[in-house]
Design a protein around this motif. Structure first.
Motif, PDB file in Angstrom:
ATOM      1  N   GLU A  35       0.838  -1.195   0.000  1.00 22.64           N
ATOM      2  CA  GLU A  35       0.000   0.000   0.000  1.00 22.64           C
ATOM      3  C   GLU A  35       0.883   1.259   0.000  1.00 22.64           C
ATOM      4  OE1 GLU A  35      -3.002  -0.302   3.079  1.00 22.64           O
ATOM      5  OE2 GLU A  35      -3.060   1.897   3.130  1.00 22.64           O
ATOM      6  N   MET A  36       1.955   1.198   0.818  1.00 22.84           N
ATOM      7  CA  MET A  36       2.845   2.356   0.919  1.00 22.84           C
ATOM      8  C   MET A  36       3.550   2.632  -0.401  1.00 22.84           C
ATOM      9  SD  MET A  36       6.126   2.842   3.364  1.00 22.84           S
ATOM     10  CE  MET A  36       7.212   1.991   2.250  1.00 22.84           C
ATOM     11  N   LEU A  37       4.056   1.579  -1.042  1.00 28.07           N
ATOM     12  CA  LEU A  37       4.779   1.757  -2.301  1.00 28.07           C
ATOM     13  C   LEU A  37       3.852   2.298  -3.378  1.00 28.07           C
ATOM     14  CD1 LEU A  37       6.965  -1.465  -2.299  1.00 28.07           C
ATOM     15  CD2 LEU A  37       7.688   0.879  -1.897  1.00 28.07           C
ATOM     16  N   ASP A  38       2.596   1.846  -3.323  1.00 26.93           N
ATOM     17  CA  ASP A  38       1.614   2.339  -4.278  1.00 26.93           C
ATOM     18  C   ASP A  38       1.423   3.846  -4.117  1.00 26.93           C
ATOM     19  OD1 ASP A  38      -0.018   1.561  -6.369  1.00 26.93           O
ATOM     20  OD2 ASP A  38      -1.811   1.819  -5.107  1.00 26.93           O
ATOM     21  N   LYS A  39       1.352   4.294  -2.861  1.00 24.43           N
ATOM     22  CA  LYS A  39       1.192   5.728  -2.589  1.00 24.43           C
ATOM     23  C   LYS A  39       2.467   6.484  -2.995  1.00 24.43           C
ATOM     24  CE  LYS A  39      -2.881   6.470  -0.706  1.00 24.43           C
ATOM     25  NZ  LYS A  39      -3.295   5.797   0.539  1.00 24.43           N
ATOM     26  N   PHE A  40       3.610   5.871  -2.713  1.00 23.33           N
ATOM     27  CA  PHE A  40       4.890   6.512  -3.029  1.00 23.33           C
ATOM     28  C   PHE A  40       5.010   6.844  -4.512  1.00 23.33           C
ATOM     29  CE2 PHE A  40       8.304   5.501   0.393  1.00 23.33           C
ATOM     30  CZ  PHE A  40       7.570   6.248   1.302  1.00 23.33           C
ATOM     31  N   SER A  41       4.523   5.939  -5.356  1.00 22.84           N
ATOM     32  CA  SER A  41       4.728   6.136  -6.789  1.00 22.84           C
ATOM     33  C   SER A  41       3.894   7.289  -7.339  1.00 22.84           C
ATOM     34  CB  SER A  41       4.426   4.844  -7.540  1.00 22.84           C
ATOM     35  OG  SER A  41       3.100   4.467  -7.308  1.00 22.84           O
ATOM     36  N   LYS A  42       2.968   7.806  -6.520  1.00 19.74           N
ATOM     37  CA  LYS A  42       2.109   8.881  -7.031  1.00 19.74           C
ATOM     38  C   LYS A  42       2.462  10.248  -6.473  1.00 19.74           C
ATOM     39  CE  LYS A  42      -1.533   5.648  -7.887  1.00 19.74           C
ATOM     40  NZ  LYS A  42      -2.318   4.742  -7.056  1.00 19.74           N
ATOM     41  N   VAL A  43       3.501  10.381  -5.641  1.00 24.14           N
ATOM     42  CA  VAL A  43       3.818  11.687  -5.060  1.00 24.14           C
ATOM     43  C   VAL A  43       4.442  12.602  -6.111  1.00 24.14           C
ATOM     44  CG1 VAL A  43       4.153  10.921  -2.720  1.00 24.14           C
ATOM     45  CG2 VAL A  43       6.063  10.880  -4.316  1.00 24.14           C
ATOM     46  N   ASN A  44       4.444  13.921  -5.823  1.00 24.56           N
ATOM     47  CA  ASN A  44       5.140  14.810  -6.751  1.00 24.56           C
ATOM     48  C   ASN A  44       5.924  15.914  -6.070  1.00 24.56           C
ATOM     49  OD1 ASN A  44       2.945  16.145  -5.881  1.00 24.56           O
ATOM     50  ND2 ASN A  44       1.924  16.246  -7.873  1.00 24.56           N
ATOM     51  N   ASN A  45       6.056  15.891  -4.744  1.00 21.79           N
ATOM     52  CA  ASN A  45       7.023  16.792  -4.131  1.00 21.79           C
ATOM     53  C   ASN A  45       7.620  16.186  -2.876  1.00 21.79           C
ATOM     54  OD1 ASN A  45       5.578  17.723  -1.718  1.00 21.79           O
ATOM     55  ND2 ASN A  45       4.132  18.538  -3.230  1.00 21.79           N
ATOM     56  N   PRO A  46       8.796  16.658  -2.468  1.00 21.26           N
ATOM     57  CA  PRO A  46       9.515  16.004  -1.379  1.00 21.26           C
ATOM     58  C   PRO A  46       8.776  16.049  -0.048  1.00 21.26           C
ATOM     59  CG  PRO A  46      10.847  17.748  -2.362  1.00 21.26           C
ATOM     60  CD  PRO A  46       9.579  17.697  -3.112  1.00 21.26           C
TER      61      PRO A  46
END
Lengths: 283, 343
Positions: B162-173
């Motif tokens: 679930e975390m990796l899925d969310k990680f792949s959609k971020v766009n700022n640090p």
């Protein structure tokens, strides 16, 4: 005083040092490889080590009681001219496995380290420098002579074979039994380790091993002039598994890939070499 | 390699305008394909990467990127390119191996793929990807310590996905950092049943075999099923950013056993062995692919250290056709042994 130089791996790249120690009046002890040495090495080494490393370790064990010090340097020529990774761990391996006194230095600053070693052995700075210069002049002269001799073989009217391999394999007395088989058949053998590394770029751009560069450029230099190429490799050699494979895929000459595991049965090798020479002579 | 395709895909998809194909997970077919076309005694990662390359070329990839260095890993790409070209594939191989991976070269390469590339945008996303790797490794460390003691089965695995899925959609640090904190908190809240003096085992060895779970037949999962706490040092964060520092430290801290820097991870492994022995771990597992030369050189030294400190150590050498059952049996025996030593 006696210094032991194990006749394996680095020995063939550092003949200059033998002259250096002789110049200083130190006796250098080293023996040719034989079956006893190989067995000694087999006892110390782990099963996955390559045959050349096993032979080296055997030499170190064999020299143990026959000299005061053993010289095991680290050959270091920078990132673009790397050595095989076995050369990096030679000193630490021998230091941990075998109980002996070892002289060692990093070959990046050769003269500096020689002076350091010489002082350790009780010589003066001037003596050491003079001995070093004399040794390097003698060594360079000899090397030049050998190189010219080697290239002149290309002009001979016999059939010519280029022998590609590392110095510690082609020059080793024990592994030479295989080369002796080739010599029976009236062919000229040209050694790859006596070439400069000028031409490797035409075949492989990424290559970063110092002595593989020599082998590759020898292949490029002699491609048109020789009749066949023989690759000589000891069993799990890391560099040759990639470099030789690439060379074999890129050249269109008859070639023979000899992989030595142990020298117990030479009959199979003999048959292969015989048929290879037959192919060359008919072409 | 493991889950690291996520930051790599993130970085590439944000800086260049191209379709990115994620190669299928490594299966038995991949390794079969790879070893069919490989030379005789090359190390196993060559076979895995070649197999993956063939599979992704068959899915329609036209540009492959190879990144690496250290031992003979840096020379893989040239031979692989030749082998693939002889098989008749048409492609371009971007070769970022060590010694050649300088900023100018990388910039030129990216410019060739996408002419609109902006270097500041690139650096910005590189920063995010770097942080992503760092956070992933921290979370992985926590998981490795506690996954053996989970109460609800697969709870760690599911949360990680679930975390990796969310990680792949971020766009700022900043949002990445907040996500990381949030999920780390969630991980800590997961129910575990951990005794105080549990068995602890350190895993060291060659990098590819350690990090690609298929190539070591899910050794870590197997270990976790015996209720063991696992410590592993090698991860991408170490390889890319901490490598030189660690080697310097290794040379300083284990002077007794080694004097010169060794190839690849060999010197780090020697240091880590000493570290694990000093911290009183119950056992050490050393894994490598067969014919890995740097590790072969360091193994006798590692053996000596483990003997001096009286810590049990087991060596695994993985090849394309190692039998899974044999490894499981040896692992079980090793587990029984360290458990009996405890008592």
């Amino acid at each position: 005083m006696k210094i032991g130089l194990p006749k394996g791996l680095y020995y063939y790249y550092c003949k200059k040092w033998v002259y250096f120690f002789n110049e200083l009046g130190i006796e250098v002890v080293s023996f040719d490889t034989n079956k006893e040495i190989l067995e000694l090495g087999n006892n110390v080494a782990t099963s996955e080590m390559c045959l050349s490393l096993k032979i080296f370790l055997g030499h170190v064990v064999y020299l143990k009681d026959k000299c005061d010090y053993i010289l095991i340097p680290k050959l270091n020529y920078g990132i673009k001219d790397q050595m095989c990774s076995n050369f990096d761990c030679l000193y630490d391996l021998c230091n941990n496995l075998i109980d002996i006194k070892i002289l060692t230095f990093d070959s990046k600053k050769e003269i500096k380290n020689f002076i350091k070693i010489g002082k350790e052995l009780g010589f003066k700075r001037n003596e050491i420098k003079r001995a070093y210069l004399k040794a390097s002049i003698k060594y360079n002269k000899e090397l030049k002579k050998l190189k010219i001799e080697n290239i002149n073989k290309l002009n001979s009217s016999n059939k010519k074979i280029l022998l590609v391999g590392h110095s510690y394999n082609i020059r080793d007395k024990y592994l030479n039994e295989i080369i002796d088989i080739i010599k029976k058949y009236n062919v000229e053998i040209i050694y790859s380790d006596l070439f400069d590394d000028d031409y490797y770029f035409y075949l492989s751009k990424d290559l970063y091993w110092k002595y593989s560069k020599k082998n590759v450029s020898s292949v490029i230099f002699c491609k048109e002039k020789v009749d066949g190429i023989v690759f000589l490799t000891t069993f799990p050699c890391g560099l040759d598994s990639l470099v030789n494979e690439l060379v074999m895929r890129k050249i269109d000459k008859p070639y023979l890939n000899l992989i030595i595991d142990d020298l117990d049965s030479l009959a199979g090798m003999e048959t292969r070499i015989e048929s290879f020479v037959d192919i060359i002579e008919q072409a | 390699m493991g889950n690291y395709y996520i930051p790599a895909k993130y970085l590439l998809s944000h800086i260049v305008d191209a379709d990115i194909i994620i190669p299928p997970f490594i299966t038995a077919k991949t390794i079969e394909l790879g070893s069919k076309y490989s030379p005789d005694f090359v190390c196993t990662p060559f076979k895995y990467t070649l197999g993956t390359m063939i599979e992704s070329l068959e899915q329609g990839a036209s540009i492959l990127i190879q990144f690496g260095g250290g031992c003979r890993y840096g020379y893989y790409s040239e031979l692989q390119e030749q082998i693939l070209k002889e098989l008749g594939y048409k492609f371009e191989l971007l070769n970022l191996v060590s010694g050649k991976a300088n900023i100018k070269r990388i910039y030129k390469m990216i410019k060739r793929i996408d002419k609109k590339f902006n270097i500041f945008k690139g650096l910005y996303h590189l920063y995010i990807a770097k942080n992503m790797v760092k956070y992933m490794d921290r979370v992985d460390d926590y998981i490795r310590k506690n996954v053996g003691f989970e109460v609800n089965k697969n709870s760690f695995d599911n949360l990680n996905k679930e975390m990796l899925d969310k990680f792949s959609k971020v766009n700022n640090p900043i949002s990445l950092y907040i996500l990381y904190k949030k999920y780390f908190h969630k991980f800590k809240k997961l129910k575990i049943n951990k005794p105080k003096n549990c068995l602890k085992v350190g895993v060291i060895g060659e990098l590819y075999t350690l990090m690609e779970p298929f190539s070591n037949y899910y050794l870590e999962k197997e270990l976790a099923s015996y209720n063991i706490e696992i410590k592993r040092f090698t991860n991408v964060n170490y390889l890319l950013f901490k490598n030189k520092k660690t080697i310097k430290k290794a040379l300083r801290k284990s002077k007794k056993y080694m004097k010169y820097k060794m190839c690849a991870d060999a010197s780090s492994n020697i240091y880590w062995t000493k570290y694990l022995c000093n911290k009183k771990y119950d056992g050490i597992i050393h894994i490598k692919s067969s014919f890995c030369t740097p590790e072969i050189g360091s193994m006798p030294i590692i053996d000596k250290i483990a003997n001096n400190y009286n810590v049990p150590i087991i060596y695994f050498s993985f090849d394309a056709n190692t039998s899974e059952v044999g490894i499981k049996t040896r692992l079980e025996a090793f587990y029984d042994m360290i458990e009996m030593r405890r008592q």
